[in-house]
Write a protein that holds these residues in place. Structure first.
Motif, short mmCIF file in Angstrom:
data_model
loop_
_atom_site.label_atom_id
_atom_site.label_comp_id
_atom_site.label_asym_id
_atom_site.label_seq_id
_atom_site.Cartn_x
_atom_site.Cartn_y
_atom_site.Cartn_z
N UNK A 151 0.84 -1.20 0.00
CA UNK A 151 0.00 0.00 0.00
C UNK A 151 0.88 1.25 0.00
N UNK A 152 0.44 2.24 -0.79
CA UNK A 152 1.12 3.53 -0.85
C UNK A 152 0.20 4.56 -0.21
N UNK A 153 0.68 5.33 0.79
CA UNK A 153 -0.19 6.33 1.44
C UNK A 153 -0.68 7.38 0.45
N UNK A 154 -1.79 8.04 0.80
CA UNK A 154 -2.33 9.07 -0.07
C UNK A 154 -1.37 10.25 -0.16
N UNK A 155 -1.39 10.92 -1.31
CA UNK A 155 -0.50 12.06 -1.53
C UNK A 155 -1.15 13.02 -2.51
N UNK A 156 -0.59 14.24 -2.54
CA UNK A 156 -1.07 15.30 -3.43
C UNK A 156 -0.01 15.59 -4.48
N UNK A 157 -0.47 15.88 -5.69
CA UNK A 157 0.44 16.15 -6.80
C UNK A 157 0.12 17.51 -7.40
N UNK A 158 1.14 18.37 -7.48
CA UNK A 158 0.95 19.71 -8.01
C UNK A 158 0.76 19.72 -9.51
N UNK A 159 0.54 20.91 -10.05
CA UNK A 159 0.30 21.08 -11.48
C UNK A 159 1.56 20.69 -12.27
N UNK A 160 1.35 19.95 -13.36
CA UNK A 160 2.42 19.48 -14.25
C UNK A 160 3.57 18.86 -13.46
N UNK A 161 3.22 18.11 -12.42
CA UNK A 161 4.21 17.49 -11.56
C UNK A 161 4.38 16.03 -11.95
N UNK A 162 5.58 15.50 -11.73
CA UNK A 162 5.87 14.09 -11.98
C UNK A 162 6.31 13.45 -10.66
N UNK A 163 5.63 12.38 -10.28
CA UNK A 163 5.91 11.69 -9.02
C UNK A 163 6.22 10.22 -9.31
N UNK A 164 7.15 9.68 -8.57
CA UNK A 164 7.53 8.29 -8.74
C UNK A 164 7.16 7.52 -7.47
N UNK A 165 6.41 6.45 -7.64
CA UNK A 165 6.04 5.58 -6.52
C UNK A 165 6.94 4.34 -6.52
N UNK A 166 7.65 4.15 -5.44
CA UNK A 166 8.52 2.98 -5.29
C UNK A 166 7.82 1.96 -4.41
N UNK A 167 7.73 0.75 -4.91
CA UNK A 167 7.03 -0.32 -4.20
C UNK A 167 7.91 -1.56 -4.20
N UNK A 168 8.03 -2.19 -3.04
CA UNK A 168 8.77 -3.45 -2.92
C UNK A 168 7.80 -4.54 -2.47
N UNK A 169 7.77 -5.60 -3.23
CA UNK A 169 6.90 -6.73 -2.90
C UNK A 169 7.73 -8.02 -2.95
N UNK A 170 7.16 -9.07 -2.43
CA UNK A 170 7.86 -10.34 -2.48
C UNK A 170 7.09 -11.45 -1.81
N UNK A 171 7.53 -12.66 -2.06
CA UNK A 171 6.98 -13.85 -1.43
C UNK A 171 8.14 -14.71 -0.96
#
Length: 248
Positions: A151-171
């Motif tokens: 799960x990625x917490x909620x966030x706000x993104x400004x105008x013409x903004x680029x955001x990168x979500x990093x996620x690590x998963x595994x079994x």
């Protein structure tokens, strides 16, 4: 002595009634209902009131819909809202092991995913509710093998903004079918293992501090092999919002 002549007997005229005979009472007419004045019509008043209320409610709803449609049209023309753009920026598998034991075949894997999110709006900010990112492997036409989610917490993104979500998963020590385990191992070694990333979230707009939304969003990224991912090309993602599909 001469007899006197007799007077002629007068004939009774038609409809003559002897006043000496008692008058027989005739049948009484049925009682009539009291006649009310035209202004006293309670039922008609009720009906007229109901009709007036229905007409007023219909006109009110029609005007309200018209106002909402005009406001939405002005909002769209002025702000020109657009959906966010998603790309699978990078994908790595630091650990991948398929072990065959006496009691079955087990998968041990760890993945690192980066999903790039771009806000293309120049007049609107975006906000995202808590997102869930899930990763699966595919070794052919069989069912996908789940490799965990985060799960990625909620966030706000400004105008013409680029955001990168990093996620690590595994079994770890996940039991898989013997044939599926052999296919996963062979395709991983040949870099033909197909990766799928699914993002589920809610996206809304910020207008002068006022939140509009959010709407449920489902994003599908990947569907490509590790060999293609190593070239650096960012695969396209399919964004689905309220049964409308947009290819970003």
């Amino acid at each position: 002595m001469a007899e006197q002549p007799q007077k002629p007997v007068l004939q009774k005229p038609p409809g003559y009634r002897d006043p000496s005979r008692p008058i027989q009472p005739g049948p009484r007419p049925p009682p009539r209902k009291p006649a009310f004045p035209p202004s006293f019509t309670p039922k008609k008043r009720r009906r007229s009131c109901c009709r007036a209320c229905c007409c007023f409610l219909f006109v009110f709803v029609l005007v309200l819909l018209l106002v909402v449609a005009v406001a939405f049209g002005l909002f769209y023309l002025w702000f020109q809202p657009r959906l966010p753009v998603f790309h699978l920026q990078s994908f790595r598998i630091p650990r991948f092991t398929v072990t065959t034991k006496a009691d079955g075949t087990y998968l041990d894997a760890h993945t690192v995913t980066r999903v790039e999110v771009k806000n293309p709006n120049g007049k609107l900010s975006l906000f995202y509710k808590q997102s869930t990112v899930a990763v699966t492997f595919s070794a052919g036409h069989d069912e996908d093998t789940e490799v965990g989610s985060e799960d990625v917490p909620e966030f706000t993104q400004g105008m013409t903004n680029i955001t990168s979500m990093k996620v690590e998963t595994g079994v770890k020590n996940q039991l898989v079918d013997d044939g599926e385990g052999r296919k996963l191992k062979a395709r991983f070694q040949n870099k033909e293992l197909v990766v799928n990333v699914e993002v589920r979230s809610g996206v809304g707009f910020y207008v002068d501090g006022l939140r509009i939304g959010p709407l449920a969003v489902k994003v599908l990224c990947g569907g490509v092999s590790l060999k293609v991912l190593e070239t650096g090309d960012m695969p396209k993602c399919t964004v689905t919002i309220l049964k409308w599909v947009n290819i970003s």
